[in-house]
Design a protein around this motif. Structure first.
Motif, short mmCIF file in Angstrom:
data_model
loop_
_atom_site.label_atom_id
_atom_site.label_comp_id
_atom_site.label_asym_id
_atom_site.label_seq_id
_atom_site.Cartn_x
_atom_site.Cartn_y
_atom_site.Cartn_z
N SER A 132 4.74 13.72 -12.49
CA SER A 132 5.35 13.70 -13.82
C SER A 132 4.31 13.94 -14.89
CB SER A 132 6.09 12.39 -14.06
OG SER A 132 5.21 11.32 -13.99
N SER A 133 3.00 13.81 -14.55
CA SER A 133 1.98 14.12 -15.55
C SER A 133 1.96 15.62 -15.86
CB SER A 133 0.61 13.69 -15.06
OG SER A 133 0.12 14.60 -14.11
N THR A 134 2.48 16.44 -14.94
CA THR A 134 2.54 17.88 -15.25
C THR A 134 3.59 18.17 -16.30
OG1 THR A 134 4.15 18.25 -13.51
CG2 THR A 134 1.84 18.52 -12.93
N ARG A 135 4.52 17.24 -16.50
CA ARG A 135 5.59 17.48 -17.47
C ARG A 135 5.38 16.70 -18.76
NH1 ARG A 135 10.63 16.30 -13.57
NH2 ARG A 135 10.83 18.32 -12.57
N ALA A 136 4.99 15.44 -18.65
CA ALA A 136 4.98 14.58 -19.83
C ALA A 136 3.58 14.30 -20.34
CB ALA A 136 5.69 13.26 -19.52
N GLY A 137 2.59 14.96 -19.81
CA GLY A 137 1.25 14.76 -20.31
C GLY A 137 0.57 13.51 -19.79
N GLY A 138 1.04 12.99 -18.68
CA GLY A 138 0.35 11.88 -18.03
C GLY A 138 0.66 10.55 -18.65
N THR A 139 1.46 9.76 -17.97
CA THR A 139 1.78 8.45 -18.50
C THR A 139 2.11 7.52 -17.34
OG1 THR A 139 3.26 7.19 -19.90
CG2 THR A 139 4.19 9.11 -18.84
N LEU A 140 1.79 6.25 -17.51
CA LEU A 140 2.16 5.24 -16.54
C LEU A 140 3.36 4.44 -17.04
CD1 LEU A 140 -1.33 3.84 -15.53
CD2 LEU A 140 0.16 5.23 -14.16
N SER A 141 3.88 4.82 -18.22
CA SER A 141 5.01 4.08 -18.76
C SER A 141 6.30 4.61 -18.16
CB SER A 141 5.02 4.23 -20.29
OG SER A 141 6.30 4.53 -20.74
N LEU A 142 7.20 3.69 -17.80
CA LEU A 142 8.44 4.12 -17.15
C LEU A 142 9.31 4.91 -18.12
CD1 LEU A 142 9.47 1.15 -14.89
CD2 LEU A 142 8.47 3.30 -14.28
N ALA A 143 9.26 4.57 -19.41
CA ALA A 143 10.04 5.33 -20.37
C ALA A 143 9.58 6.78 -20.39
CB ALA A 143 9.90 4.70 -21.76
N GLY A 144 8.26 6.99 -20.31
CA GLY A 144 7.73 8.35 -20.27
C GLY A 144 8.15 9.08 -19.02
N ILE A 145 8.16 8.38 -17.88
CA ILE A 145 8.54 9.02 -16.62
C ILE A 145 10.02 9.42 -16.66
CG2 ILE A 145 8.86 8.58 -14.16
CD1 ILE A 145 6.27 7.03 -14.22
N VAL A 146 10.86 8.57 -17.30
CA VAL A 146 12.28 8.92 -17.43
C VAL A 146 12.43 10.16 -18.31
CG1 VAL A 146 14.47 8.17 -18.39
CG2 VAL A 146 13.13 6.60 -17.05
N ALA A 206 0.84 -1.20 0.00
CA ALA A 206 0.00 0.00 0.00
C ALA A 206 0.87 1.25 0.00
CB ALA A 206 -0.92 -0.02 1.21
N ALA A 207 1.93 1.22 0.82
CA ALA A 207 2.82 2.39 0.87
C ALA A 207 3.52 2.61 -0.46
CB ALA A 207 3.84 2.22 1.99
N ILE A 208 3.99 1.52 -1.07
CA ILE A 208 4.65 1.64 -2.38
C ILE A 208 3.69 2.25 -3.39
CG2 ILE A 208 5.52 0.33 -4.36
CD1 ILE A 208 6.91 -1.47 -2.65
N GLY A 209 2.46 1.70 -3.44
CA GLY A 209 1.49 2.18 -4.41
C GLY A 209 1.21 3.66 -4.23
N LEU A 210 0.97 4.08 -2.97
CA LEU A 210 0.61 5.48 -2.74
C LEU A 210 1.77 6.41 -3.08
CD1 LEU A 210 -1.39 5.18 0.57
CD2 LEU A 210 -2.23 5.92 -1.62
N SER A 211 3.01 5.99 -2.79
CA SER A 211 4.12 6.89 -3.11
C SER A 211 4.32 6.97 -4.62
CB SER A 211 5.40 6.45 -2.41
OG SER A 211 5.73 5.15 -2.75
N ILE A 212 4.05 5.85 -5.33
CA ILE A 212 4.19 5.90 -6.79
C ILE A 212 3.11 6.81 -7.39
CG2 ILE A 212 3.99 4.54 -8.89
CD1 ILE A 212 5.41 2.33 -7.64
N VAL A 213 1.90 6.79 -6.80
CA VAL A 213 0.82 7.62 -7.35
C VAL A 213 1.23 9.08 -7.37
CG1 VAL A 213 -1.51 8.45 -6.95
CG2 VAL A 213 -1.04 6.05 -6.76
N SER A 214 1.87 9.55 -6.27
CA SER A 214 2.22 10.97 -6.26
C SER A 214 3.30 11.26 -7.31
CB SER A 214 2.65 11.43 -4.87
OG SER A 214 3.57 10.55 -4.32
N VAL A 215 4.21 10.30 -7.54
CA VAL A 215 5.22 10.51 -8.59
C VAL A 215 4.55 10.58 -9.96
CG1 VAL A 215 7.20 9.51 -9.74
CG2 VAL A 215 7.02 9.40 -7.29
N VAL A 216 3.60 9.66 -10.21
CA VAL A 216 2.95 9.64 -11.52
C VAL A 216 2.19 10.95 -11.74
CG1 VAL A 216 1.14 8.54 -12.85
CG2 VAL A 216 2.81 7.15 -11.67
N MET A 217 1.50 11.42 -10.68
CA MET A 217 0.76 12.67 -10.82
C MET A 217 1.70 13.82 -11.09
SD MET A 217 -2.38 12.57 -8.25
CE MET A 217 -3.04 13.95 -9.08
#
Lengths: 358, 218
Positions: free
Chosen positions: A175-189, A162-173
């Motif tokens: 990085s969505s301000t920069r890359a237009g929202g993606t769950l792909s790790l390549a996009g996050i990089v 649960a902790a892993i999931g919640l911390s990843i959610v904030s990262v995904v949110m």
């Protein structure tokens, strides 16, 4: 998709497997040497230069050892469990981009097992499947200590996922301000390329430092490492869930553990430390060096995280079980939730303005 | 062609898992059968390009729900024999009748030619097509159907909170003094605990004796 494309895919998958297996051999040696150094010992130094071949020797020994089947085991599950440990561990690294994509002969080659559009969720899925190996091993051994280890493992894995999931959610949110929202790790990089103020790399670590701390603590628990290694606490449970295992089956658990450490550290480096981003000096140095450098950056970042794993293991005593649960449920998860809300508010204010600013 | 092969394999695996769930003598094997079914369903979702649904299926069902199932099975103990007596009267006959009706209706549909197979897609979907599925799911969920989505979320939260509230009715803390009236005479009789000097036995949680309470003889 023709034959060459299929060959490229096969080559990518093989590259991931080879990378995982080779780094495992190195990581076991590195851990023993690091901890030996921290404890004023020499560590392995007999097999090969600096004892580098110690892991190979240990692996060969385990390979030729007898696989004992204790009389009370539930045979089918007992044999199946080590495979269930290794398969998710191998698959976990599949979604991590380990280098900059390059073009050769008109084809783009991704340095990544598979660029899934649900890469982040794939990580969560694989790490939650890894629990089954421990649970089934503990239950099928037909012995008290493995069962205790397995019950601990279940509770621990569910709490820290649960902790892993919640911390990843904030990262995904974020990085969505920069890359237009993606769950792909390549996009996050890719969203972490560039610098702040010209010198500070635009890693997610700096804006998401709380999420990083939570994620790092949770992946230590998720990979069952000290100080969260209650699953195999030697002093209490003999060997924990793998007490009854011997030979190659035991080796498979060790293999899976070290592959998980490497993959989780690489994921940590990818999500928070910019992945393969780094100076590549395009045009100033030979092209092949520029192509290899991103992989080197990722490995350096990954090994920084792995070193922290070893360092913590040498430093911290094991937690009590109730302390483990308290940290998980009363500290990490609430902290992750509060951080998620704060970072969501900050992101939406930056994107849409204050509610009353119309 | 690939789609057909994967579908056939996964459909067979999910059926085999389902049969294992009801036929296995050991509940752990039943749980693993259910896991196989859930997992092959996830692969079928991937085949339909529903990547997000597949990932959530594995995380939620295979990852969380089935782990909890196994946890409960292990804690309760798998050594006990399962009580397989059927409590619903005529269950088998009813199930058989419903199954026959379903088969009959299906056969009628196919025989009258009113059933058409979904044609196979031979060309694999392009990367752009498959990469939009998360967004395609998220957009209607958070725009057109946001009220229904939030209401469902609230419903789940209420259910979870309610389950905790129902489960956590604690018994009053047992008194430190063994002969106190905290344990009623009837319950004492149930447990077969006799005189006032024997409260240490029979699974009764013994707390540290209060000062001056000498129980050396009990």
């Amino acid at each position: 998709m023709d034959g060459v494309d299929i060959l490229i895919v096969v080559g990518r998958v093989l590259a991931v497997f080879v990378l995982l297996l080779v780094t495992t051999i190195f990581n076991v040696w590195l851990e023993r040497k690091t901890i030996a150094d921290m404890q004023n010992r020499v560590g392995p130094d007999r097999a090969g230069p600096f004892g580098l071949l110690q892991t190979v020797a240990d692996g060969l020994k385990l390979f030729f050892k007898e696989q004992i089947n204790p009389s009370k085991v539930e045979y089918g599950m007992f044999v199946l469990a080590p495979f269930l440990a290794v398969i998710p561990a191998l698959l976990l690294f599949m979604v991590v981009p380990f280098g900059r994509p390059f073009t050769i002969g008109g084809r783009e080659v991704l340095l990544q097992g598979a660029d899934l559009n649900v890469g982040v969720l794939f990580i969560l899925a694989m790490s939650s499947l890894a629990v089954y190996a421990v649970v089934l091993a503990g239950w099928s051994s037909g012995s008290k200590y493995p069962l205790l280890g397995a019950v601990r493992a279940t509770a621990q894995a569910i709490s820290y996922e649960a902790a892993i999931g919640l911390s990843i959610v904030s990262v995904v949110m974020f990085s969505s301000t920069r890359a237009g929202g993606t769950l792909s790790l390549a996009g996050i990089v890719e969203s972490q390329a560039g610098t702040y103020l010209g010198f500070l790399p635009r890693w997610n670590l700096f804006p998401q430092v709380v999420a990083f701390v939570i994620f790092f603590l949770a992946i230590i628990a998720e990979t069952n490492r000290a100080p969260f290694d209650l699953v195999e606490a030697e002093q209490e449970l003999v060997g924990g869930f793998h007490t009854e295992y011997s030979g190659m089956r035991f080796a498979m658990y060790q293999l899976a553990e070290y592959m998980n450490i490497f993959s989780m550290s690489a994921i940590c480096a990818t999500l928070f430390l910019g992945g393969w981003n780094g100076p590549t000096f395009d045009g100033q140095i030979p092209a092949w060096v520029s192509a290899v450098l991103p992989t080197v950056w990722l490995l350096i970042k990954t090994y920084a995280v792995i070193f922290a794993f070893f360092w913590i293991r040498a430093t911290m005593p094991r937690l009590r079980y109730d302390q483990l649960m308290q940290i998980g449920w009363k500290r990490l998860i609430p902290a992750a939730l509060v951080w998620l809300i704060l970072s969501t508010v900050a992101i939406s204010v930056r994107q849409f303005g204050l509610p009353w600013s119309a | 062609m690939v789609e057909l092969i994967v579908f056939a394999l996964m459909a067979a695996a999910s059926l085999a898992g389902g049969v294992t769930v009801i036929r296995a003598r050991n509940p752990v094997y039943s749980a693993m059968g259910l896991l196989a079914t859930l997992f092959s369903m996830a692969v079928l979702y991937v085949l339909q390009l529903a990547h997000f649904v597949a990932a959530v299926q594995v995380i939620v069902y295979a990852g969380a729900v089935m782990t909890l199932f196994l946890f409960v099975i292990m804690l309760i103990g798998v050594d006990k024999d399962e009580n397989t007596a059927e409590t619903i009267p005529h269950q088998r006959r009813l199930a058989m009748a419903i199954g026959l009706i379903a088969i009959g209706l299906g056969t009628a549909l196919v025989a009258r030619g009113r059933f058409s197979w979904v044609p196979l897609v031979d060309t694999p979907a392009s990367a752009a097509e498959t990469n939009g599925t998360v967004q395609a799911l998220a957009e209607p969920m958070f725009t057109d159907w946001v009220l229904a989505f939030e209401a469902t979320a609230l419903l789940l939260t209420v259910a979870a909170a309610g389950a905790i509230a129902l489960a956590s009715t604690r018994k009053p803390i047992i008194s430190r003094v063994p002969s106190s009236p905290a344990v009623s005479p009837s319950r004492r009789a149930e447990r077969g605990v006799g005189g006032s000097g024997q409260e240490g036995r029979g699974g009764h949680p013994v707390l540290p004796p209060a000062a001056g309470d000498t129980r050396a003889g009990s």
